[in-house]
Design an enzyme around this catalytic site. Sequence first.
Site, PDB file in Angstrom:
ATOM      1  N   ARG A  59       0.823  -1.217   0.000  1.00 26.85           N
ATOM      2  CA  ARG A  59       0.000   0.000   0.000  1.00 26.85           C
ATOM      3  C   ARG A  59       0.851   1.259   0.000  1.00 26.85           C
ATOM      4  O   ARG A  59       0.403   2.331  -0.418  1.00 26.85           O
ATOM      5  CB  ARG A  59      -0.989  -0.036   1.165  1.00 26.85           C
ATOM      6  CG  ARG A  59      -2.082  -1.076   0.933  1.00 26.85           C
ATOM      7  CD  ARG A  59      -2.906  -1.328   2.176  1.00 26.85           C
ATOM      8  NE  ARG A  59      -2.102  -1.801   3.286  1.00 26.85           N
ATOM      9  CZ  ARG A  59      -1.709  -3.081   3.448  1.00 26.85           C
ATOM     10  NH1 ARG A  59      -2.081  -4.003   2.592  1.00 26.85           N
ATOM     11  NH2 ARG A  59      -0.960  -3.426   4.474  1.00 26.85           N
ATOM     12  N   GLU A  96       5.881 -10.294  14.816  1.00 24.05           N
ATOM     13  CA  GLU A  96       5.371 -10.895  16.037  1.00 24.05           C
ATOM     14  C   GLU A  96       5.787 -12.375  16.093  1.00 24.05           C
ATOM     15  O   GLU A  96       6.194 -12.881  17.132  1.00 24.05           O
ATOM     16  CB  GLU A  96       3.855 -10.760  16.044  1.00 24.05           C
ATOM     17  CG  GLU A  96       3.290 -10.563  17.412  1.00 24.05           C
ATOM     18  CD  GLU A  96       1.825 -10.233  17.337  1.00 24.05           C
ATOM     19  OE1 GLU A  96       1.370  -9.758  16.276  1.00 24.05           O
ATOM     20  OE2 GLU A  96       1.142 -10.492  18.341  1.00 24.05           O
TER      21      GLU A  96
HETATM   22  P1  AMP Z   1       4.876  -2.749  11.332  1.00 30.09           P
HETATM   23  O1  AMP Z   1       6.172  -3.238  10.790  1.00 30.09           O
HETATM   24  O2  AMP Z   1       4.360  -3.578  12.480  1.00 30.09           O
HETATM   25  O3  AMP Z   1       4.891  -1.267  11.648  1.00 30.09           O
HETATM   26  O4  AMP Z   1       3.786  -2.985  10.204  1.00 30.09           O
HETATM   27  C1  AMP Z   1       3.658  -2.056   9.208  1.00 30.09           C
HETATM   28  C2  AMP Z   1       3.280  -2.686   7.907  1.00 30.09           C
HETATM   29  O5  AMP Z   1       2.282  -3.680   8.055  1.00 30.09           O
HETATM   30  C3  AMP Z   1       2.719  -1.614   7.009  1.00 30.09           C
HETATM   31  O6  AMP Z   1       3.237  -1.798   5.714  1.00 30.09           O
HETATM   32  C4  AMP Z   1       1.228  -1.798   7.084  1.00 30.09           C
HETATM   33  O7  AMP Z   1       0.665  -1.697   5.818  1.00 30.09           O
HETATM   34  C5  AMP Z   1       1.015  -3.187   7.652  1.00 30.09           C
HETATM   35  N1  AMP Z   1       0.152  -3.225   8.841  1.00 30.09           N
HETATM   36  C6  AMP Z   1       0.519  -3.599  10.082  1.00 30.09           C
HETATM   37  N2  AMP Z   1      -0.507  -3.578  10.932  1.00 30.09           N
HETATM   38  C7  AMP Z   1      -1.566  -3.164  10.219  1.00 30.09           C
HETATM   39  C8  AMP Z   1      -2.955  -2.928  10.549  1.00 30.09           C
HETATM   40  N3  AMP Z   1      -3.434  -3.111  11.767  1.00 30.09           N
HETATM   41  N4  AMP Z   1      -3.748  -2.486   9.555  1.00 30.09           N
HETATM   42  C9  AMP Z   1      -3.261  -2.298   8.314  1.00 30.09           C
HETATM   43  N5  AMP Z   1      -1.987  -2.507   7.946  1.00 30.09           N
HETATM   44  C10 AMP Z   1      -1.142  -2.937   8.894  1.00 30.09           C
END
Ligand code: AMP
Length: 172
Positions: A59, A96
């Site tokens: 996205r 995770e």
């Molecule tokens: P993080 O590495 O945990 O910050 O995850 C970020 C990536 O995962 C981004 O590219 C987001 O598009 C996706 N992502 C993680 N959690 C969500 C969520 N709750 N809703 C939508 N996209 C998420």
Amino acid sequence: MEDVFSLVRDVRDFPKPGIVFKDLTPVFRDPAAFKALIAALAAPFADQRVDAVLGIEARGFILGAAVAVHLGAGFVPARKPGKLPSKTDRESYSLEYGTDALELHSDAFRPGDRVLLVDDVIATGGTARAALALAQRQGADVIASMFALELDFLNGRSLLPTGIPVHSLLHV
Ligand code: AMP
């Protein structure tokens, strides 16, 4: 922006139980909302030189490419391993459960390029941290990270390098 964010759809238990997925596809589908979102993501940088927007699969491609056109900048994709065709640099990061990785073409940035990172959501921050590390390793000058949505309870911004401003349009 309230009208824009009222279109974000919460999808429970996707992609796994316990996660509330913030689905921006209804925003992308609405011409006025999509335009307003891109304008808002680009606005803080309108008067700055931005050489390239770095967008994270997938996205971040949709938002980042539109922001790049808006700012008159180029676009660089950070992709999942094995997708980019030429020589790549790789950075692994923790999820995770287990690990994942991002890749950039090794010649994506020249030292001193002024780069803006764009993604839809910052959750734990691991993905953005990996993308920033890749850009900085190539000598890019990352001017800021910009997200449409920040999940404050996960405090993902604490994982990002200090000294690079972090902007989010909506905190949830
Ligand atoms: P993080 O590495 O945990 O910050 O995850 C970020 C990536 O995962 C981004 O590219 C987001 O598009 C996706 N992502 C993680 N959690 C969500 C969520 N709750 N809703 C939508 N996209 C998420």
